[in-house]
Design an enzyme around this catalytic site. Structure first.
Site, short mmCIF file in Angstrom:
data_model
loop_
_atom_site.label_atom_id
_atom_site.label_comp_id
_atom_site.label_asym_id
_atom_site.label_seq_id
_atom_site.Cartn_x
_atom_site.Cartn_y
_atom_site.Cartn_z
N HIS A 50 0.82 -1.21 0.00
CA HIS A 50 0.00 0.00 0.00
C HIS A 50 0.86 1.26 0.00
O HIS A 50 1.66 1.45 0.90
CB HIS A 50 -0.87 0.05 1.27
CG HIS A 50 -1.83 -1.08 1.40
ND1 HIS A 50 -2.72 -1.17 2.44
CD2 HIS A 50 -2.08 -2.15 0.62
CE1 HIS A 50 -3.45 -2.26 2.31
NE2 HIS A 50 -3.08 -2.88 1.21
N HIS A 103 -13.20 1.15 -1.33
CA HIS A 103 -13.69 0.89 0.02
C HIS A 103 -15.18 1.23 0.15
O HIS A 103 -15.60 1.78 1.18
CB HIS A 103 -12.86 1.67 1.05
CG HIS A 103 -12.36 0.81 2.18
ND1 HIS A 103 -12.91 0.84 3.43
CD2 HIS A 103 -11.39 -0.12 2.23
CE1 HIS A 103 -12.28 -0.02 4.21
NE2 HIS A 103 -11.36 -0.62 3.51
N GLU A 157 -2.24 -9.56 -1.24
CA GLU A 157 -2.03 -8.32 -0.49
C GLU A 157 -1.07 -8.59 0.67
O GLU A 157 -1.17 -9.61 1.34
CB GLU A 157 -3.38 -7.82 0.05
CG GLU A 157 -3.32 -6.50 0.77
CD GLU A 157 -4.72 -6.05 1.24
OE1 GLU A 157 -5.58 -6.90 1.48
OE2 GLU A 157 -4.93 -4.83 1.35
N TYR A 168 -8.51 6.33 3.14
CA TYR A 168 -9.48 5.95 2.12
C TYR A 168 -10.09 7.15 1.42
O TYR A 168 -10.99 7.01 0.61
CB TYR A 168 -10.53 4.98 2.68
CG TYR A 168 -9.89 3.63 2.93
CD1 TYR A 168 -9.35 2.92 1.87
CD2 TYR A 168 -9.79 3.10 4.20
CE1 TYR A 168 -8.70 1.72 2.08
CE2 TYR A 168 -9.14 1.89 4.42
CZ TYR A 168 -8.61 1.20 3.35
OH TYR A 168 -7.97 0.01 3.55
MG MG Z 1 -9.99 -3.61 0.69
#
Ligand code: MG
Length: 399
Positions: free
Chosen positions: A126, A207, A334, A157
């Site tokens: 990220h 999100h 991830e 976000y």
């Molecule tokens: Mg997610």
């Protein structure tokens, strides 16, 4: 004489931001035990109670070899089913039984599933920042470290603006403006793509912050930047809108971390409306249902991208990795970049080198826990703020 479940212990620990729930299944065979992830960080007390008060009495004395039967029976035993608390609790037992079976067989879990299709799993990390320039420079830093897949966000976000005007008397909360979100994120993604070039794979997670029709438009607007995938463009409640996204653009779509029930993912896969399944493996009940849905998705050309931020425990990351190196339709994994403390607390926590996560070849899940160290980091109770999200006028919104 079958090996049976002698005890079930729950280890709750917080080495970082997330409350981690690890289940330890102890068997009748001296020294033989397994670990599983049951982490639902926001409601961890409920999971602990579900395991200790309901699942433990249900599984004690059962034959550890019968994973399939245990999973099927545990899912229906409560009659009311497919919720995050119970699914996570069942996952703790399910994953621990896979770990035990691997140790008994002398094989890593990926071998029990059918063996490796690849040596390692490509991961994404990220990148964030407060401006498009800062996000681009953080992307470059990760590229320099060997990462080739990078999720780009701005301001967490996103959707934050200094111009946001709240009404008088507005309560505290994590405020965001969905329309501001669309404007800012498009500018950021365009800037990052232009700055770092076409070869690095970029991902983005909405999100579920937008009105469904704005999500449709956003998916169209980002099409020229060729994302590796666009995640959670819609909330689980709005999944019928995926059809509209599909009809209007070819942006690759990932969905699933909030899913609990097979009826949520089956139609999306079957109708070829998503490209990556993002389920949180403990949230769906463990390795057994994840194996099922991976093979189901494979029939329809969808790939795996199991949820793997910091609210998946290291044991959960190990489980993800065994699925990753086995699944014929692995897409991406991830990765949250575990801390040194977590590596110390969880010996065998998968290592990432040059953008790939490598399994060790130990039997079972290949991960252990230092319980004494875990006990030094007990879970703290606090009222979570980032999930108290609101629109500019104060209306409660999805985080
Ligand atoms: Mg997610």
């Amino acid at each position: 004489m079958p090996v049976t479940i002698k005890d079930v212990q729950v280890i709750a620990t917080q080495p970082g931001r997330s409350h981690l729930i690890i289940v330890k299944v102890i068997t009748s065979e001296p020294g033989l035990y397994g670990l599983g992830c049951a982490t639902f960080t926001q409601r961890w007390h409920a999971v602990v109670a579900a395991i200790e008060k309901h699942l433990k009495p249900f599984v004690l004395g059962r034959d550890v070899s019968r994973i399939e039967e245990m999973f099927r029976m545990a899912m229906v035993h409560s009659y009311w089913r497919n919720g995050p608390v119970l699914n996570n609790a069942i996952s703790g037992i399910d994953q621990a039984l896979w770990d035990i079976k691997g140790k008994m067989a002398g094989m890593p879990v990926y071998d029990l599933l059918g063996g490796k299709v690849r040596e390692a799993a490509a991961v994404y990390v990220h990148a964030d920042g407060t401006s498009p320039e800062e996000v681009a420079s953080n992307v470059q830093k990760y590229m320099d470290q060997g990462f080739r897949f990078i999720r780009v966000q701005m301001g967490g976000y996103g959707g934050k603006s200094s111009l946001m005007t709240k009404p008088e008397g507005a309560p505290d909360g994590a405020y965001y403006d969905p329309r501001e979100y669309c404007r800012n994120m498009l500018k950021m993604i365009a800037h990052v793509r232009k700055t770092v070039g076409d070869e690095v794979e970029l991902l983005h997670d909405i999100h579920e912050r937008l009105m469904p029709i704005d999500a449709v438009r956003f998916a169209k607007d980002v099409e020229p930047y060729n994302l590796f995938f666009l995640e959670d463009s819609l909330a689980p409640e709005d999944i019928d809108y995926f059809r509209h996204i599909r009809q209007q653009c070819s942006t690759r779509i990932a969905m699933g971390e909030l899913f609990n029930n097979p009826r949520e993912w089956q139609p999306l896969i079957e109708e070829r409306l998503i490209d990556f399944i993002r389920m949180h493996v403990s949230q769906m009940g463990g390795i057994t249902p994840a194996r099922d849905v991976a093979l189901f998705a494979n029939m329809y050309g969808a790939k795996t991208a199991w949820h793997g931020p910091g609210d998946t425990s290291p044991v959960g990351h190990a489980a993800n990795l065994h699925l990753d190196v086995w699944a014929p339709n692995f897409g991406i994994q991830e990765w949250y970049r575990a801390s040194e403390l977590e590596y110390e607390m969880f010996p065998g926590l998968p290592e990432v080198r040059d953008g790939y996560m490598y399994p060790n070849d130990k039997p079972g899940l290949g991960i252990d826990i230092d319980e004494e160290l875990a006990a030094k980091y007990p879970c703290e109770d606090e009222i979570e703020m980032w999930t108290q999200t609101r629109w500019p006028d104060g209306t409660p919104a999805r985080p």
